[in-house]
Design a protein around this motif. Structure first.
Motif, PDB file in Angstrom:
ATOM      1  N   PHE A 117       0.824  -1.206   0.000  1.00 36.50           N
ATOM      2  CA  PHE A 117       0.000   0.000   0.000  1.00 36.50           C
ATOM      3  C   PHE A 117       0.866   1.267   0.000  1.00 36.50           C
ATOM      4  CE2 PHE A 117      -3.119  -2.903   2.195  1.00 36.50           C
ATOM      5  CZ  PHE A 117      -4.037  -2.928   1.155  1.00 36.50           C
ATOM      6  N   PHE A 118       2.092   1.151   0.488  1.00 38.64           N
ATOM      7  CA  PHE A 118       2.905   2.336   0.745  1.00 38.64           C
ATOM      8  C   PHE A 118       3.982   2.552  -0.304  1.00 38.64           C
ATOM      9  CE2 PHE A 118       1.018   1.398   4.840  1.00 38.64           C
ATOM     10  CZ  PHE A 118       0.580   2.662   5.221  1.00 38.64           C
ATOM     11  N   ASP A 119       4.201   3.825  -0.646  1.00 32.86           N
ATOM     12  CA  ASP A 119       5.221   4.200  -1.612  1.00 32.86           C
ATOM     13  C   ASP A 119       6.595   4.353  -0.965  1.00 32.86           C
ATOM     14  OD1 ASP A 119       3.566   4.958  -4.201  1.00 32.86           O
ATOM     15  OD2 ASP A 119       2.460   5.748  -2.482  1.00 32.86           O
ATOM     16  N   ARG A 120       6.591   4.642   0.337  1.00 29.23           N
ATOM     17  CA  ARG A 120       7.874   4.872   1.001  1.00 29.23           C
ATOM     18  C   ARG A 120       7.679   4.871   2.518  1.00 29.23           C
ATOM     19  NH1 ARG A 120      12.192   9.556  -0.911  1.00 29.23           N
ATOM     20  NH2 ARG A 120      13.847   9.060   0.564  1.00 29.23           N
ATOM     21  N   ILE A 121       8.752   4.539   3.237  1.00 30.42           N
ATOM     22  CA  ILE A 121       8.769   4.635   4.699  1.00 30.42           C
ATOM     23  C   ILE A 121       9.833   5.658   5.082  1.00 30.42           C
ATOM     24  CG2 ILE A 121       9.193   3.440   6.881  1.00 30.42           C
ATOM     25  CD1 ILE A 121       8.292   0.853   5.526  1.00 30.42           C
ATOM     26  N   ILE A 122       9.441   6.652   5.863  1.00 30.22           N
ATOM     27  CA  ILE A 122      10.348   7.698   6.310  1.00 30.22           C
ATOM     28  C   ILE A 122      10.569   7.556   7.807  1.00 30.22           C
ATOM     29  CG2 ILE A 122      10.757  10.178   6.487  1.00 30.22           C
ATOM     30  CD1 ILE A 122      10.609   9.242   3.619  1.00 30.22           C
ATOM     31  N   GLU A 123      11.822   7.439   8.224  1.00 31.18           N
ATOM     32  CA  GLU A 123      12.156   7.386   9.650  1.00 31.18           C
ATOM     33  C   GLU A 123      12.804   8.700  10.059  1.00 31.18           C
ATOM     34  OE1 GLU A 123      15.293   5.186  12.706  1.00 31.18           O
ATOM     35  OE2 GLU A 123      14.816   4.220  10.781  1.00 31.18           O
ATOM     36  N   GLY A 124      12.325   9.283  11.138  1.00 39.24           N
ATOM     37  CA  GLY A 124      12.907  10.533  11.607  1.00 39.24           C
ATOM     38  C   GLY A 124      12.157  11.095  12.791  1.00 39.24           C
ATOM     39  N   ARG A 125      12.777  12.035  13.447  1.00 39.64           N
ATOM     40  CA  ARG A 125      12.134  12.700  14.586  1.00 39.64           C
ATOM     41  C   ARG A 125      11.028  13.605  14.065  1.00 39.64           C
ATOM     42  NH1 ARG A 125      13.293  17.391  17.741  1.00 39.64           N
ATOM     43  NH2 ARG A 125      12.538  17.171  19.876  1.00 39.64           N
ATOM     44  N   LYS A 126       9.851  13.447  14.614  1.00 36.62           N
ATOM     45  CA  LYS A 126       8.676  14.147  14.090  1.00 36.62           C
ATOM     46  C   LYS A 126       8.627  15.590  14.583  1.00 36.62           C
ATOM     47  CE  LYS A 126       5.903   9.983  13.471  1.00 36.62           C
ATOM     48  NZ  LYS A 126       4.816   9.149  14.019  1.00 36.62           N
ATOM     49  N   THR A 127       9.166  16.441  13.772  1.00 36.13           N
ATOM     50  CA  THR A 127       9.166  17.873  14.031  1.00 36.13           C
ATOM     51  C   THR A 127       8.527  18.560  12.828  1.00 36.13           C
ATOM     52  OG1 THR A 127      11.302  18.181  12.949  1.00 36.13           O
ATOM     53  CG2 THR A 127      11.325  17.667  15.330  1.00 36.13           C
ATOM     54  N   PRO A 128       8.146  19.835  12.964  1.00 34.38           N
ATOM     55  CA  PRO A 128       7.622  20.546  11.790  1.00 34.38           C
ATOM     56  C   PRO A 128       8.582  20.493  10.601  1.00 34.38           C
ATOM     57  CG  PRO A 128       7.120  21.790  13.761  1.00 34.38           C
ATOM     58  CD  PRO A 128       8.001  20.643  14.191  1.00 34.38           C
ATOM     59  N   ASP A 129       9.893  20.532  10.871  1.00 33.73           N
ATOM     60  CA  ASP A 129      10.859  20.500   9.778  1.00 33.73           C
ATOM     61  C   ASP A 129      10.777  19.196   8.998  1.00 33.73           C
ATOM     62  OD1 ASP A 129      13.159  21.691   8.368  1.00 33.73           O
ATOM     63  OD2 ASP A 129      14.257  20.002   9.232  1.00 33.73           O
ATOM     64  N   LEU A 130      10.556  18.067   9.694  1.00 31.55           N
ATOM     65  CA  LEU A 130      10.422  16.790   8.986  1.00 31.55           C
ATOM     66  C   LEU A 130       9.215  16.818   8.057  1.00 31.55           C
ATOM     67  CD1 LEU A 130      11.185  13.817   8.507  1.00 31.55           C
ATOM     68  CD2 LEU A 130       9.705  13.225  10.434  1.00 31.55           C
ATOM     69  N   TYR A 131       8.092  17.331   8.552  1.00 35.16           N
ATOM     70  CA  TYR A 131       6.890  17.378   7.724  1.00 35.16           C
ATOM     71  C   TYR A 131       7.064  18.341   6.552  1.00 35.16           C
ATOM     72  CZ  TYR A 131       4.557  14.557  11.244  1.00 35.16           C
ATOM     73  OH  TYR A 131       4.205  13.539  12.087  1.00 35.16           O
ATOM     74  N   ARG A 132       7.797  19.420   6.743  1.00 37.54           N
ATOM     75  CA  ARG A 132       8.082  20.322   5.623  1.00 37.54           C
ATOM     76  C   ARG A 132       8.883  19.592   4.536  1.00 37.54           C
ATOM     77  NH1 ARG A 132       9.629  23.907   9.805  1.00 37.54           N
ATOM     78  NH2 ARG A 132       7.986  25.417  10.292  1.00 37.54           N
ATOM     79  N   ARG A 133       9.888  18.833   4.969  1.00 33.69           N
ATOM     80  CA  ARG A 133      10.703  18.085   4.008  1.00 33.69           C
ATOM     81  C   ARG A 133       9.865  17.053   3.266  1.00 33.69           C
ATOM     82  NH1 ARG A 133      14.437  17.754   8.323  1.00 33.69           N
ATOM     83  NH2 ARG A 133      14.208  15.494   8.403  1.00 33.69           N
ATOM     84  N   MET A 134       8.907  16.454   3.973  1.00 31.53           N
ATOM     85  CA  MET A 134       8.045  15.461   3.334  1.00 31.53           C
ATOM     86  C   MET A 134       7.118  16.103   2.315  1.00 31.53           C
ATOM     87  SD  MET A 134       7.184  12.994   6.541  1.00 31.53           S
ATOM     88  CE  MET A 134       5.876  12.216   5.618  1.00 31.53           C
ATOM     89  N   LEU A 135       6.611  17.276   2.631  1.00 31.24           N
ATOM     90  CA  LEU A 135       5.784  17.995   1.667  1.00 31.24           C
ATOM     91  C   LEU A 135       6.593  18.323   0.418  1.00 31.24           C
ATOM     92  CD1 LEU A 135       3.835  20.409   4.038  1.00 31.24           C
ATOM     93  CD2 LEU A 135       2.893  18.473   2.773  1.00 31.24           C
ATOM     94  N   SER A 136       7.849  18.716   0.612  1.00 29.18           N
ATOM     95  CA  SER A 136       8.709  19.016  -0.515  1.00 29.18           C
ATOM     96  C   SER A 136       9.038  17.755  -1.302  1.00 29.18           C
ATOM     97  CB  SER A 136      10.002  19.670  -0.016  1.00 29.18           C
ATOM     98  OG  SER A 136      10.892  19.918  -1.079  1.00 29.18           O
ATOM     99  N   LEU A 137       9.288  16.660  -0.579  1.00 32.41           N
ATOM    100  CA  LEU A 137       9.629  15.386  -1.214  1.00 32.41           C
ATOM    101  C   LEU A 137       8.501  14.865  -2.091  1.00 32.41           C
ATOM    102  CD1 LEU A 137      11.452  12.792  -1.393  1.00 32.41           C
ATOM    103  CD2 LEU A 137      10.212  11.975   0.621  1.00 32.41           C
ATOM    104  N   THR A 138       7.281  14.950  -1.589  1.00 34.94           N
ATOM    105  CA  THR A 138       6.141  14.387  -2.311  1.00 34.94           C
ATOM    106  C   THR A 138       5.610  15.313  -3.388  1.00 34.94           C
ATOM    107  OG1 THR A 138       4.579  15.257  -0.669  1.00 34.94           O
ATOM    108  CG2 THR A 138       5.443  13.025  -0.304  1.00 34.94           C
ATOM    109  N   GLY A 139       5.905  16.605  -3.275  1.00 36.50           N
ATOM    110  CA  GLY A 139       5.366  17.546  -4.231  1.00 36.50           C
ATOM    111  C   GLY A 139       3.906  17.866  -4.001  1.00 36.50           C
ATOM    112  N   ALA A 140       3.377  17.480  -2.850  1.00 38.31           N
ATOM    113  CA  ALA A 140       1.970  17.750  -2.548  1.00 38.31           C
ATOM    114  C   ALA A 140       1.769  19.247  -2.368  1.00 38.31           C
ATOM    115  CB  ALA A 140       1.555  17.009  -1.279  1.00 38.31           C
ATOM    116  N   ALA A 141       0.703  19.756  -2.922  1.00 37.19           N
ATOM    117  CA  ALA A 141       0.416  21.192  -2.792  1.00 37.19           C
ATOM    118  C   ALA A 141      -0.433  21.427  -1.561  1.00 37.19           C
ATOM    119  CB  ALA A 141      -0.280  21.698  -4.044  1.00 37.19           C
ATOM    120  N   GLU A 142      -1.726  21.441  -1.709  1.00 34.78           N
ATOM    121  CA  GLU A 142      -2.605  21.706  -0.567  1.00 34.78           C
ATOM    122  C   GLU A 142      -3.342  20.455  -0.124  1.00 34.78           C
ATOM    123  OE1 GLU A 142      -5.161  24.841  -1.736  1.00 34.78           O
ATOM    124  OE2 GLU A 142      -3.554  26.317  -1.951  1.00 34.78           O
TER     125      GLU A 142
END
Length: 264
Positions: A167-192
């Motif tokens: 079901f999953f395209d990728r697994i990301i391991e990391g400390r869950k901070t706003p910066d991690l989620y920002r990087r994930m938004l950039s990685l996926t290219g998701a807009a809104e």
């Protein structure tokens, strides 16, 4: 990756969201309590054995720099002291400080620890609605990523054994901070159109909401006593089964109304 306004990305926590890790920990902690009791010949007078050992566990986690990932032999030592009459906080402080006389010898510790780690390695049960919800999201073209602070190898193992890997395209391991989620938004290219589904208000919901993800809170069976309450974090949606996620993702207005009704 360039921005794609049509892409829907769904980030999903693993432990206690996709599967019930807490039940595995509960079984391991109660078994550890039993092992200590049998070796020192003393049993807890409390009917709720899990509550007894969890009080010690929480007291240790609050003192240790690794939080809930403190070394298990501290739990063994503090459990012995609590069985001998110390309050949970006193037992945790004494076990952390060392210098106490114990009935359990150093030679007793490896066997108890080995059994504890063996119990923690058991495969958890999948949570309600997970397979159905993931299947609908995948069939609808969502980009699905696991976001975890746990060891990636263990998450991969559980996902494979529970038949969730595809079901999953990728697994990301990391400390869950706003910066991690920002990087994930950039990685996926998701807009809104980015969602975060998780059971921890302070690790899954708060940081993801801070960077603009729409958050879906899927409460688990255990929350540390230092965790914030729901009212202070205010997740966008609250669900009782994972198969409610697709309706929120593809019907955001209706989903928000339903969530607000549940809050009142």
């Amino acid at each position: 990756m360039s921005r794609n306004p049509d892409l829907v990305a769904v980030f999903v926590d693993a432990d206690n969201t996709l599967w019930d890790t807490d039940a595995v920990f509960a079984g391991a902690q109660v078994a550890l309590l039993g092992a200590v009791e049998s070796r020192i010949g003393t049993t807890t007078p409390q009917a709720d054995r899990l509550r007894f050992v969890r009080a010690i566990d929480q007291a240790l986690a609050e003192r240790h720099h690794a939080g809930l990932r403190y070394p298990p032999r501290l739990l063994v030592r503090a459990t012995e002291l609590a069985l001998r009459g110390a309050k949970p906080n006193e037992a945790a402080r004494a076990a952390w400080g060392g210098g106490k006389d114990y009935l359990l010898s150093e030679g007793d510790l490896p066997a108890i620890e080995e059994s504890f780690f063996g119990d923690l390695a058991k495969v958890p049960r999948i949570r309600q609605g997970v397979a159905q919800g993931l299947r609908k999201l995948k069939e609808s073209g969502c980009l699905l990523l696991i976001v975890t602070e746990g060891p990636k190898a263990k998450v991969e193992r559980n996902a494979d054994l529970l038949e969730l890997t595809n079901f999953f395209d990728r697994i990301i391991e990391g400390r869950k901070t706003p910066d991690l989620y920002r990087r994930m938004l950039s990685l996926t290219g998701a807009a809104e159109r980015a969602f975060m589904v998780g059971d921890q208000l302070d690790r899954d919901i708060g940081p993801a909401k801070a960077v603009g993800c729409e958050t879906i809170y899927f409460p688990g069976g255990f929350q540390p006593r230092w965790a914030p309450d729901q009212a202070s974090v205010q997740p966008d949606h609250v669900i009782s089964s994972f198969d409610q996620v697709p309706a929120i993702v593809f019907g955001p207005v209706a989903g928000k109304v339903e969530a607000r009704v549940r809050h009142t």
